[in-house]
Design a protein around this motif. Structure first.
Motif, PDB file in Angstrom:
ATOM      1  N   ALA A  75       0.828  -1.207   0.000  1.00 38.37           N
ATOM      2  CA  ALA A  75       0.000   0.000   0.000  1.00 38.37           C
ATOM      3  C   ALA A  75       0.858   1.251   0.000  1.00 38.37           C
ATOM      4  O   ALA A  75       0.513   2.261  -0.634  1.00 38.37           O
ATOM      5  N   ALA A  76       1.993   1.202   0.699  1.00 34.01           N
ATOM      6  CA  ALA A  76       2.898   2.355   0.707  1.00 34.01           C
ATOM      7  C   ALA A  76       3.427   2.637  -0.692  1.00 34.01           C
ATOM      8  O   ALA A  76       3.562   3.803  -1.100  1.00 34.01           O
ATOM      9  N   VAL A  77       3.711   1.589  -1.437  1.00 34.80           N
ATOM     10  CA  VAL A  77       4.191   1.757  -2.815  1.00 34.80           C
ATOM     11  C   VAL A  77       3.077   2.334  -3.688  1.00 34.80           C
ATOM     12  O   VAL A  77       3.304   3.266  -4.480  1.00 34.80           O
ATOM     13  N   ASP A  82       2.326   8.932  -9.453  1.00 36.77           N
ATOM     14  CA  ASP A  82       3.092   8.633 -10.663  1.00 36.77           C
ATOM     15  C   ASP A  82       4.118   9.733 -10.912  1.00 36.77           C
ATOM     16  O   ASP A  82       3.774  10.915 -11.016  1.00 36.77           O
ATOM     17  N   GLY A  83       5.399   9.324 -10.969  1.00 40.87           N
ATOM     18  CA  GLY A  83       6.476  10.266 -11.242  1.00 40.87           C
ATOM     19  C   GLY A  83       7.048  10.966 -10.024  1.00 40.87           C
ATOM     20  O   GLY A  83       7.987  11.768 -10.158  1.00 40.87           O
ATOM     21  N   ASP A  84       6.547  10.686  -8.815  1.00 39.33           N
ATOM     22  CA  ASP A  84       7.052  11.327  -7.596  1.00 39.33           C
ATOM     23  C   ASP A  84       8.305  10.584  -7.135  1.00 39.33           C
ATOM     24  O   ASP A  84       8.254   9.701  -6.272  1.00 39.33           O
ATOM     25  N   ARG A  85       9.430  10.967  -7.700  1.00 40.09           N
ATOM     26  CA  ARG A  85      10.676  10.249  -7.414  1.00 40.09           C
ATOM     27  C   ARG A  85      11.135  10.446  -5.971  1.00 40.09           C
ATOM     28  O   ARG A  85      11.778   9.562  -5.396  1.00 40.09           O
ATOM     29  N   LYS A  86      10.836  11.603  -5.388  1.00 38.87           N
ATOM     30  CA  LYS A  86      11.241  11.840  -4.002  1.00 38.87           C
ATOM     31  C   LYS A  86      10.550  10.862  -3.063  1.00 38.87           C
ATOM     32  O   LYS A  86      11.198  10.235  -2.201  1.00 38.87           O
ATOM     33  N   GLN A  87       9.243  10.703  -3.215  1.00 36.15           N
ATOM     34  CA  GLN A  87       8.522   9.772  -2.355  1.00 36.15           C
ATOM     35  C   GLN A  87       8.881   8.331  -2.691  1.00 36.15           C
ATOM     36  O   GLN A  87       8.968   7.477  -1.794  1.00 36.15           O
ATOM     37  N   ALA A  88       9.110   8.050  -3.956  1.00 38.42           N
ATOM     38  CA  ALA A  88       9.538   6.702  -4.336  1.00 38.42           C
ATOM     39  C   ALA A  88      10.850   6.344  -3.659  1.00 38.42           C
ATOM     40  O   ALA A  88      11.031   5.219  -3.177  1.00 38.42           O
ATOM     41  N   PHE A 153      11.582   0.823  -9.654  1.00 41.63           N
ATOM     42  CA  PHE A 153      10.657   1.790  -9.076  1.00 41.63           C
ATOM     43  C   PHE A 153      11.382   3.051  -8.623  1.00 41.63           C
ATOM     44  O   PHE A 153      10.918   4.176  -8.877  1.00 41.63           O
ATOM     45  N   ARG A 154      12.516   2.882  -7.995  1.00 39.76           N
ATOM     46  CA  ARG A 154      13.260   4.057  -7.541  1.00 39.76           C
ATOM     47  C   ARG A 154      13.726   4.898  -8.729  1.00 39.76           C
ATOM     48  O   ARG A 154      13.755   6.130  -8.674  1.00 39.76           O
ATOM     49  N   ALA A 155      14.111   4.241  -9.812  1.00 40.57           N
ATOM     50  CA  ALA A 155      14.637   4.958 -10.980  1.00 40.57           C
ATOM     51  C   ALA A 155      13.545   5.703 -11.737  1.00 40.57           C
ATOM     52  O   ALA A 155      13.794   6.796 -12.267  1.00 40.57           O
ATOM     53  N   THR A 156      12.335   5.154 -11.788  1.00 44.12           N
ATOM     54  CA  THR A 156      11.302   5.735 -12.642  1.00 44.12           C
ATOM     55  C   THR A 156      10.132   6.347 -11.881  1.00 44.12           C
ATOM     56  O   THR A 156       9.519   7.296 -12.355  1.00 44.12           O
ATOM     57  N   GLN A 160       3.388   2.024 -13.270  1.00 41.20           N
ATOM     58  CA  GLN A 160       3.564   0.667 -13.779  1.00 41.20           C
ATOM     59  C   GLN A 160       4.616  -0.089 -12.980  1.00 41.20           C
ATOM     60  O   GLN A 160       4.398  -1.234 -12.573  1.00 41.20           O
ATOM     61  N   ASP A 161       5.764   0.563 -12.738  1.00 39.37           N
ATOM     62  CA  ASP A 161       6.807  -0.100 -11.950  1.00 39.37           C
ATOM     63  C   ASP A 161       6.378  -0.246 -10.496  1.00 39.37           C
ATOM     64  O   ASP A 161       6.756  -1.214  -9.819  1.00 39.37           O
ATOM     65  N   GLY A 162       5.592   0.710 -10.007  1.00 39.89           N
ATOM     66  CA  GLY A 162       5.062   0.583  -8.660  1.00 39.89           C
ATOM     67  C   GLY A 162       4.141  -0.616  -8.517  1.00 39.89           C
ATOM     68  O   GLY A 162       4.173  -1.320  -7.498  1.00 39.89           O
ATOM     69  N   ALA A 163       3.334  -0.863  -9.541  1.00 39.94           N
ATOM     70  CA  ALA A 163       2.427  -2.010  -9.498  1.00 39.94           C
ATOM     71  C   ALA A 163       3.195  -3.323  -9.471  1.00 39.94           C
ATOM     72  O   ALA A 163       2.828  -4.267  -8.758  1.00 39.94           O
ATOM     73  N   VAL A 164       4.287  -3.382 -10.254  1.00 37.33           N
ATOM     74  CA  VAL A 164       5.119  -4.594 -10.262  1.00 37.33           C
ATOM     75  C   VAL A 164       5.732  -4.818  -8.889  1.00 37.33           C
ATOM     76  O   VAL A 164       5.760  -5.943  -8.366  1.00 37.33           O
ATOM     77  N   LEU A 165       6.237  -3.742  -8.286  1.00 41.36           N
ATOM     78  CA  LEU A 165       6.857  -3.854  -6.965  1.00 41.36           C
ATOM     79  C   LEU A 165       5.824  -4.255  -5.918  1.00 41.36           C
ATOM     80  O   LEU A 165       6.088  -5.119  -5.067  1.00 41.36           O
ATOM     81  N   ALA A 166       4.651  -3.639  -5.952  1.00 43.10           N
ATOM     82  CA  ALA A 166       3.615  -3.966  -4.974  1.00 43.10           C
ATOM     83  C   ALA A 166       3.214  -5.435  -5.063  1.00 43.10           C
ATOM     84  O   ALA A 166       3.028  -6.112  -4.038  1.00 43.10           O
ATOM     85  N   GLU A 167       3.107  -5.934  -6.280  1.00 39.91           N
ATOM     86  CA  GLU A 167       2.746  -7.345  -6.449  1.00 39.91           C
ATOM     87  C   GLU A 167       3.843  -8.262  -5.916  1.00 39.91           C
ATOM     88  O   GLU A 167       3.561  -9.272  -5.267  1.00 39.91           O
ATOM     89  N   ALA A 168       5.114  -7.907  -6.181  1.00 38.58           N
ATOM     90  CA  ALA A 168       6.222  -8.713  -5.669  1.00 38.58           C
ATOM     91  C   ALA A 168       6.230  -8.710  -4.145  1.00 38.58           C
ATOM     92  O   ALA A 168       6.517  -9.736  -3.506  1.00 38.58           O
ATOM     93  N   LEU A 169       5.919  -7.576  -3.552  1.00 39.96           N
ATOM     94  CA  LEU A 169       5.868  -7.481  -2.092  1.00 39.96           C
ATOM     95  C   LEU A 169       4.719  -8.308  -1.527  1.00 39.96           C
ATOM     96  O   LEU A 169       4.852  -8.934  -0.472  1.00 39.96           O
ATOM     97  N   GLU A 170       3.599  -8.320  -2.202  1.00 45.83           N
ATOM     98  CA  GLU A 170       2.476  -9.134  -1.743  1.00 45.83           C
ATOM     99  C   GLU A 170       2.824 -10.616  -1.776  1.00 45.83           C
ATOM    100  O   GLU A 170       2.477 -11.371  -0.851  1.00 45.83           O
ATOM    101  N   GLN A 171       3.492 -11.038  -2.830  1.00 43.20           N
ATOM    102  CA  GLN A 171       3.907 -12.437  -2.912  1.00 43.20           C
ATOM    103  C   GLN A 171       4.891 -12.783  -1.804  1.00 43.20           C
ATOM    104  O   GLN A 171       4.819 -13.860  -1.199  1.00 43.20           O
TER     105      GLN A 171
END
Length: 268
Positions: A75-77, A82-88, A153-156, A160-171
């Motif tokens: 949820a934090a991710v 979208d595009g908020d690199r500081k918060q990412a 996620f940190r780079a971009t 889309q990359d946030g969704a991939v990371l969130a799914e990996a974290l859920e798994q």
């Protein structure tokens, strides 16, 4: 949480010692102490000493904190715009700490906990260690997937990359929850009965040594958020006197500050 260590319960009449054995299939202790009404343990599961059980509740404190943070992480991710690199970057820094804590926690178990247990447990129980090691391997693979997704996620900071990371974290959280539940039900009672106090303390010391000094207050605050105050005091018993006074005051503040940054609230 079920009390697996009744000797720590002031209302318990029977104090388990190393003649007692945790039967994971029955979900109860098997004791052959005088006055015990249950059957004795197999001789191969006994220790030759009458030392009391080792207090392993500090592991429960660590597990509770890690499981909570990995549950909250997706949820934090997803809250990162979208595009908020500081918060990412802020969220990814927190995830990096969590992943490092989990990796070192499992390394300590692999190196210091499982080997002595494997030597002392009856053959009928060793399979539980095999299962735990297999779970560690699966969690390591999940951590690798999370690490790859974190970098992207940190780079971009894209959705889309946030969704991939969130799914990996859920798994990862699913695997971790299954593993910690099994470990607490079937292995920690065995560790309490078959390890010495020094051996158990070595596991905790290795975990503490792996935490960067700059993160010590934050990590202890993370533990303290839901941890048993008595256990937390015991975790600090070998710290210098000033630390025993200051850490319980400062650590919760450090965690509240991080929680606001990552989860949007001081009380996630």
């Amino acid at each position: 949480m079920t009390n697996l260590l009744p000797h720590l319960d002031p209302g318990a009449h029977h104090h388990h010692d190393r003649h007692c054995w945790w039967h994971h299939e029955l979900g109860r202790w098997i004791c052959d102490n005088p006055g015990s009404a249950v059957a004795p343990a197999p001789s191969s599961a006994k220790s030759s000493t009458d030392a009391p059980l080792v207090d392993v509740r500090d592991m429960i404190v660590v597990h509770t904190a890690m499981l909570r943070e990995f549950r909250l992480a997706p949820a934090a991710v997803r809250r990162v715009a979208d595009g908020d690199r500081k918060q990412a970057a802020t969220v990814e820094r927190h995830l990096a700490l969590l992943c490092d804590l989990l990796h070192h926690h499992h390394t300590g178990e692999d190196e210091l906990l499982w080997p002595p247990l494997r030597e002392r447990l009856p053959a009928s129980v060793v399979q539980r260690l095999d299962a735990a090691e297999d779970q560690h391997a699966a969690i390591d693979a999940a951590l690798d997937r999370v690490a790859d997704a974190r970098r992207d996620f940190r780079a971009t900071a894209t959705g889309q990359d946030g969704a991939v990371l969130a799914e990996a974290l859920e798994q990862l959280h699913v695997l971790l929850a299954e593993h910690l539940d099994a470990e607490e039900r079937t292995l920690l009672p065995l560790a309490a009965a078959h390890l010495t106090e020094a051996e158990w303390r070595a596991v905790g010391a290795a975990g503490a040594a792996s935490v960067p000094k700059s993160a010590l207050l934050l990590v202890f605050g993370m533990f303290a958020y839901e941890g048993d105050p008595a256990v937390l005091r015991d975790m600090l018993r070998e710290a210098p006197p000033p630390a025993r006074v200051l850490v319980p005051r400062l650590a919760p503040r450090a965690y509240r500050r991080r929680a606001r940054q990552v989860h949007g609230t001081a009380h996630p």
